[in-house]
Design a protein around this motif. Structure first.
Motif, mmCIF file in Angstrom:
data_model
loop_
_atom_site.group_PDB
_atom_site.id
_atom_site.type_symbol
_atom_site.label_atom_id
_atom_site.label_comp_id
_atom_site.label_asym_id
_atom_site.label_seq_id
_atom_site.Cartn_x
_atom_site.Cartn_y
_atom_site.Cartn_z
ATOM 1 N N LYS A 28 3.241 -2.376 4.297
ATOM 2 C CA LYS A 28 4.143 -2.731 3.205
ATOM 3 C C LYS A 28 4.327 -1.487 2.348
ATOM 4 O O LYS A 28 3.340 -0.834 1.975
ATOM 5 C CB LYS A 28 3.555 -3.867 2.370
ATOM 6 C CG LYS A 28 4.516 -4.407 1.319
ATOM 7 C CD LYS A 28 3.968 -5.683 0.689
ATOM 8 C CE LYS A 28 5.044 -6.403 -0.094
ATOM 9 N NZ LYS A 28 4.561 -7.722 -0.575
ATOM 10 N N LEU A 29 5.578 -1.162 2.057
ATOM 11 C CA LEU A 29 5.871 0.043 1.285
ATOM 12 C C LEU A 29 6.291 -0.298 -0.132
ATOM 13 O O LEU A 29 6.872 -1.358 -0.381
ATOM 14 C CB LEU A 29 7.025 0.823 1.944
ATOM 15 C CG LEU A 29 6.866 1.247 3.403
ATOM 16 C CD1 LEU A 29 8.056 2.107 3.818
ATOM 17 C CD2 LEU A 29 5.565 1.980 3.643
ATOM 18 N N ASP A 30 6.036 0.609 -1.029
ATOM 19 C CA ASP A 30 6.599 0.529 -2.372
ATOM 20 C C ASP A 30 8.080 0.871 -2.268
ATOM 21 O O ASP A 30 8.437 1.926 -1.751
ATOM 22 C CB ASP A 30 5.879 1.519 -3.290
ATOM 23 C CG ASP A 30 6.377 1.415 -4.720
ATOM 24 O OD1 ASP A 30 5.602 0.959 -5.564
ATOM 25 O OD2 ASP A 30 7.545 1.802 -4.974
ATOM 26 N N ALA A 31 8.937 -0.020 -2.741
ATOM 27 C CA ALA A 31 10.377 0.156 -2.564
ATOM 28 C C ALA A 31 10.907 1.402 -3.256
ATOM 29 O O ALA A 31 11.919 1.960 -2.842
ATOM 30 C CB ALA A 31 11.119 -1.075 -3.075
ATOM 31 N N HIS A 32 10.241 1.857 -4.282
ATOM 32 C CA HIS A 32 10.761 2.978 -5.065
ATOM 33 C C HIS A 32 10.196 4.324 -4.628
ATOM 34 O O HIS A 32 10.891 5.328 -4.636
ATOM 35 C CB HIS A 32 10.484 2.747 -6.552
ATOM 36 C CG HIS A 32 11.130 1.507 -7.079
ATOM 37 N ND1 HIS A 32 12.496 1.381 -7.233
ATOM 38 C CD2 HIS A 32 10.607 0.302 -7.436
ATOM 39 C CE1 HIS A 32 12.790 0.169 -7.673
ATOM 40 N NE2 HIS A 32 11.653 -0.509 -7.809
ATOM 41 N N THR A 33 8.927 4.333 -4.258
ATOM 42 C CA THR A 33 8.301 5.605 -3.896
ATOM 43 C C THR A 33 8.189 5.804 -2.394
ATOM 44 O O THR A 33 8.056 6.928 -1.917
ATOM 45 C CB THR A 33 6.876 5.695 -4.477
ATOM 46 O OG1 THR A 33 6.059 4.696 -3.855
ATOM 47 C CG2 THR A 33 6.890 5.473 -5.976
ATOM 48 N N GLY A 34 8.233 4.711 -1.617
ATOM 49 C CA GLY A 34 8.040 4.813 -0.178
ATOM 50 C C GLY A 34 6.583 4.898 0.229
ATOM 51 O O GLY A 34 6.277 4.984 1.418
ATOM 52 N N ASP A 35 5.700 4.869 -0.745
ATOM 53 C CA ASP A 35 4.275 4.927 -0.429
ATOM 54 C C ASP A 35 3.812 3.630 0.237
ATOM 55 O O ASP A 35 4.319 2.547 -0.065
ATOM 56 C CB ASP A 35 3.441 5.129 -1.702
ATOM 57 C CG ASP A 35 3.680 6.493 -2.332
ATOM 58 O OD1 ASP A 35 4.141 7.398 -1.608
ATOM 59 O OD2 ASP A 35 3.417 6.625 -3.544
ATOM 60 N N ILE A 36 2.838 3.759 1.121
ATOM 61 C CA ILE A 36 2.236 2.574 1.732
ATOM 62 C C ILE A 36 1.317 1.918 0.706
ATOM 63 O O ILE A 36 0.406 2.558 0.183
ATOM 64 C CB ILE A 36 1.435 2.943 3.001
ATOM 65 C CG1 ILE A 36 2.383 3.455 4.089
ATOM 66 C CG2 ILE A 36 0.638 1.737 3.504
ATOM 67 C CD1 ILE A 36 1.671 3.952 5.340
ATOM 68 N N ILE A 37 1.594 0.645 0.401
ATOM 69 C CA ILE A 37 0.748 -0.052 -0.564
ATOM 70 C C ILE A 37 -0.148 -1.087 0.113
ATOM 71 O O ILE A 37 -1.070 -1.610 -0.489
ATOM 72 C CB ILE A 37 1.583 -0.729 -1.674
ATOM 73 C CG1 ILE A 37 2.618 -1.681 -1.093
ATOM 74 C CG2 ILE A 37 2.242 0.322 -2.541
ATOM 75 C CD1 ILE A 37 3.411 -2.427 -2.152
ATOM 76 N N LYS A 38 0.149 -1.404 1.397
ATOM 77 C CA LYS A 38 -0.728 -2.316 2.119
ATOM 78 C C LYS A 38 -0.595 -2.068 3.607
ATOM 79 O O LYS A 38 0.503 -1.886 4.114
ATOM 80 C CB LYS A 38 -0.371 -3.772 1.801
ATOM 81 C CG LYS A 38 -1.315 -4.770 2.439
ATOM 82 C CD LYS A 38 -1.156 -6.173 1.864
ATOM 83 C CE LYS A 38 -2.210 -7.111 2.453
ATOM 84 N NZ LYS A 38 -2.086 -8.481 1.930
#
Ligand SMILES: [Zn+2]
Length: 80
Positions: A28-38
């Motif tokens: 699951k990505l952060d929609a704004h940063t593209g970082d993987i959050i899960k």
């Protein structure tokens, strides 16, 4: 794997290949940063997260570098 391979691009290689195993990693990505959050354990994704259902492997010709489906290399392997 079933059947002989032959590269459709360089047309000569029948012996040297890289088998590229497809190992899906649901995230699951952060929609704004593209970082993987899960990162999910396979089979424990949330609703509406479609599981990977593509091929188990892709194939790369180790002579010219072409990456294609296994079926493509097998089809050319059947040609005389
Ligand atoms: Zn090739």
């Amino acid at each position: 794997m079933a059947g002989k391979y032959r590269c459709p691009q360089c047309k000569t290689n029948r012996t040297r290949f890289n088998l590229l195993e497809q190992v899906p990693k649901p995230v699951k990505l952060d929609a704004h940063t593209g970082d993987i959050i899960k990162e999910y354990v396979s089979g424990e994704t949330e609703p509406f997260h479609m599981a990977y259902n593509g091929p188990h492997i892709r194939v790369q010709c180790a002579a010219c570098g072409l990456v294609e489906s296994e079926q493509t290399f097998q089809a050319y392997g059947q040609l005389p």
